[in-house]
Design a protein around this motif. Structure first.
Motif, short mmCIF file in Angstrom:
data_model
loop_
_atom_site.label_atom_id
_atom_site.label_comp_id
_atom_site.label_asym_id
_atom_site.label_seq_id
_atom_site.Cartn_x
_atom_site.Cartn_y
_atom_site.Cartn_z
N LYS A 1 0.80 -1.22 0.00
CA LYS A 1 0.00 0.00 0.00
C LYS A 1 0.83 1.28 0.00
O LYS A 1 0.39 2.30 -0.48
N ARG B 1 1.52 2.59 -3.50
CA ARG B 1 0.41 2.50 -4.46
C ARG B 1 0.16 3.84 -5.14
O ARG B 1 0.02 3.92 -6.36
N ARG B 2 0.12 4.91 -4.37
CA ARG B 2 -0.10 6.23 -4.95
C ARG B 2 1.09 6.67 -5.81
O ARG B 2 0.92 7.37 -6.81
N THR B 3 2.28 6.26 -5.38
CA THR B 3 3.47 6.61 -6.17
C THR B 3 3.40 5.99 -7.56
O THR B 3 3.65 6.65 -8.57
N ARG B 4 3.04 4.70 -7.63
CA ARG B 4 2.92 4.03 -8.91
C ARG B 4 1.81 4.66 -9.76
O ARG B 4 1.99 4.86 -10.97
N PHE B 5 0.69 4.94 -9.14
CA PHE B 5 -0.40 5.57 -9.88
C PHE B 5 0.02 6.94 -10.41
O PHE B 5 -0.29 7.30 -11.55
N GLY B 6 0.74 7.69 -9.58
CA GLY B 6 1.22 9.01 -10.01
C GLY B 6 2.18 8.91 -11.18
O GLY B 6 2.15 9.74 -12.10
#
Length: 246
Positions: A13, A16-21
């Protein structure tokens, strides 16, 4: 928690935001770069073809002055037939100062759209001729329009095909860069996550009160922030279990 369970811990988790970004960022770069590339190439090629067509019209206009003065239409027809062989030039016609079509390259005859157009127009205009396709037509006056006007039609379908080929190659390269960039970013994120996974596993080991495993853990030998945190946690746990500790 047992050691096998501790080894299976993964950081899922946190990044997760890093990959999405990263996906969003690369997607925006590809979209904006592709749009700019298509617009630039399309504009440059269209301007280039229009300029070439205008130059051809001017050359014909300069070469046809004497021919028109002598009313030698056969020679004039031969002249424009030579220029039609140039790639992207689909038709040429010459009008007199009164608007009469003196000669042309249309087969079998002049389309009605051409007959209804302005015979003295010299600016670039788009035409759609039934059964022939879409064209950009440019004109050049002969003796400032006193002897007539030369009109040259450029095939827009051919121009569009070349634009698609040119932009397609660039977009292909950009997509390769996108895929490599995403895969590289995933690898770097994974590289950053691995030490955190080791630290998390070590915390589980400390929580299990396995002092031997906690002391021999490889994470303690690291000389970065992860190693410092692991040693600090081990020190804190030893302080709590020391004799006389409350």
């Amino acid at each position: 928690m047992s050691r096998p369970e501790a080894n299976e811990i993964r950081i899922k988790k946190l990044f997760r935001r890093t990959r999405f970004g990263i996906f969003v960022l690369f997607g925006a770069i590809v979209f904006s770069t592709s749009a700019l590339s298509i617009r630039t190439v399309s504009s440059q090629l269209s301007e280039e073809y229009e300029s070439n067509s205008a130059n051809i019209a001017k050359n014909i206009a300069d070469s046809s002055v004497d021919i028109l003065l002598n009313r030698n239409l056969a020679t004039l027809q031969s002249l424009i037939d030579q220029f039609v062989e140039i790639q992207s030039i689909r038709y040429i016609y010459i009008t007199s100062d009164t608007g009469e079509i003196l000669t042309h390259t249309f087969v079998p005859g002049v389309p009605e759209v051409i007959r209804e157009g302005d015979p003295h127009a010299t600016e670039a205009i788009e035409r759609s001729l039934p059964g022939m396709g879409d064209f950009v037509e440019v004109g050049s006056p002969i003796l400032a329009g006193q002897a007539g006007t030369v009109h040259v039609g450029m095939d827009l379908d051919l121009v569009r095909l070349k634009i698609q080929r040119a932009t397609g190659q660039q977009i292909y390269l950009i997509c390769i860069i996108l895929i490599v960039g995403i895969l590289g970013s995933i690898w770097f994120v994974r590289l950053a996550a691995t030490p955190l996974e080791d630290l998390l596993s070590y915390v589980v080991t400390l929580a299990s009160r396995d002092e031997a495993a906690a002391t021999d853990a490889k994470v303690l030998a690291r000389d970065d922030e992860i190693g410092e945190m692991a040693r600090l946690m081990l020190h804190a746990v030893k302080g709590e279990t020391a004799p006389g500790a409350d």
